[in-house]
Design a protein around this motif. Structure first.
Motif, PDB file in Angstrom:
ATOM      1  N   UNK A   9       0.798  -1.225   0.000  1.00  0.00           N
ATOM      2  CA  UNK A   9       0.000   0.000   0.000  1.00  0.00           C
ATOM      3  C   UNK A   9       0.834   1.279   0.000  1.00  0.00           C
ATOM      4  N   UNK A  10       1.948   1.288   0.754  1.00  0.00           N
ATOM      5  CA  UNK A  10       2.723   2.512   0.927  1.00  0.00           C
ATOM      6  C   UNK A  10       3.796   2.646  -0.159  1.00  0.00           C
ATOM      7  N   UNK A  11       3.917   3.821  -0.792  1.00  0.00           N
ATOM      8  CA  UNK A  11       4.822   3.995  -1.939  1.00  0.00           C
ATOM      9  C   UNK A  11       6.267   3.577  -1.687  1.00  0.00           C
ATOM     10  N   UNK A  12       6.874   4.035  -0.607  1.00  0.00           N
ATOM     11  CA  UNK A  12       8.278   3.704  -0.359  1.00  0.00           C
ATOM     12  C   UNK A  12       8.460   2.228  -0.015  1.00  0.00           C
ATOM     13  N   UNK A  13       7.477   1.649   0.657  1.00  0.00           N
ATOM     14  CA  UNK A  13       7.536   0.232   0.965  1.00  0.00           C
ATOM     15  C   UNK A  13       7.369  -0.597  -0.311  1.00  0.00           C
TER      16      UNK A  13
END
Length: 205
Positions: A9-13
């Motif tokens: 879900x999270x961009x950097x992850x």
């Protein structure tokens, strides 16, 4: 050996897990999931196959999400029919149909989807639609005689490596990682994923 990391879900992850060596990346479009994706992230993987996970969703809504996210595969976790799978496949999408497994008889419905789906995914039977964090008895899958390749899911974590190295099946094509590699719902430990993928692929080609 395909390694799918789901519940992103999270961009950097997303970027970190892509760099960790994931082959496929799953995005969950089921509102009752703790990993539900409410909007398109600022970064989507460029090297991974993008997989959209749906539960009893209409074909029209699935196709809209497929276009918005540039999905390559659709993973169907609910009561979707072979006819719906065929329609989505006709639209140019790869199809992964999920079956919840607790006993050998749970393998019977796969025959209706043989020749339609690109992959099956065998997950642990639970009260919801996956995400139990528990592992089913993989020896049940020795009764699986169909020709569609499958992914193994359900409770996989860093400590599962030795068991995976012992598992054998002619149609086994990959694994699905999720909660066992999380620091929080929707947030994966990229270092743990990287180590696990490297160790697995060194042993299994």
């Amino acid at each position: 050996m395909i390694v799918k990391v789901c519940g992103m879900r999270e961009p950097e992850n997303i970027r970190a897990i892509e760099q960790a060596g994931a082959d496929w990346m799953g995005f969950i479009f089921f509102p009752h999931s703790a990993r539900y994706v409410t909007h398109c992230p600022e970064y989507l993987p460029e090297q991974c196959r993008r997989v959209g996970v749906f539960v009893n969703e209409s074909t029209e809504n699935i196709l809209l999400k497929a276009q918005e996210f540039g999905l390559h595969y659709i993973q169907l976790h609910g009561r979707e029919t072979p006819e719906q799978c065929r329609k989505l496949k006709t639209a140019g999408l790869g199809i992964v149909k999920v079956f919840s497994i607790a006993r050998e008889s749970d393998l019977r419905p796969v025959g209706c989807y043989e020749g339609i789906c690109d992959y099956f995914l065998f997950d642990t039977a639970c009260s919801g639609y996956g995400g139990s964090g528990k592992t089913f008895h993989w020896d049940i899958l020795q009764a699986y005689q169909a020709k569609t390749p499958f992914l193994l899911s359900g409770g996989l974590r860093p400590g599962s490596l030795s068991s995976l190295l012992q598992f054998k099946h002619e149609q086994w094509a990959g694994i699905d990682l999720n909660s066992g590699f999380e620091t929080a719902p929707g947030l994966k430990d990229s270092a743990a994923v990287h180590t696990f993928i490297n160790q697995l692929k060194q042993k299994i080609q």
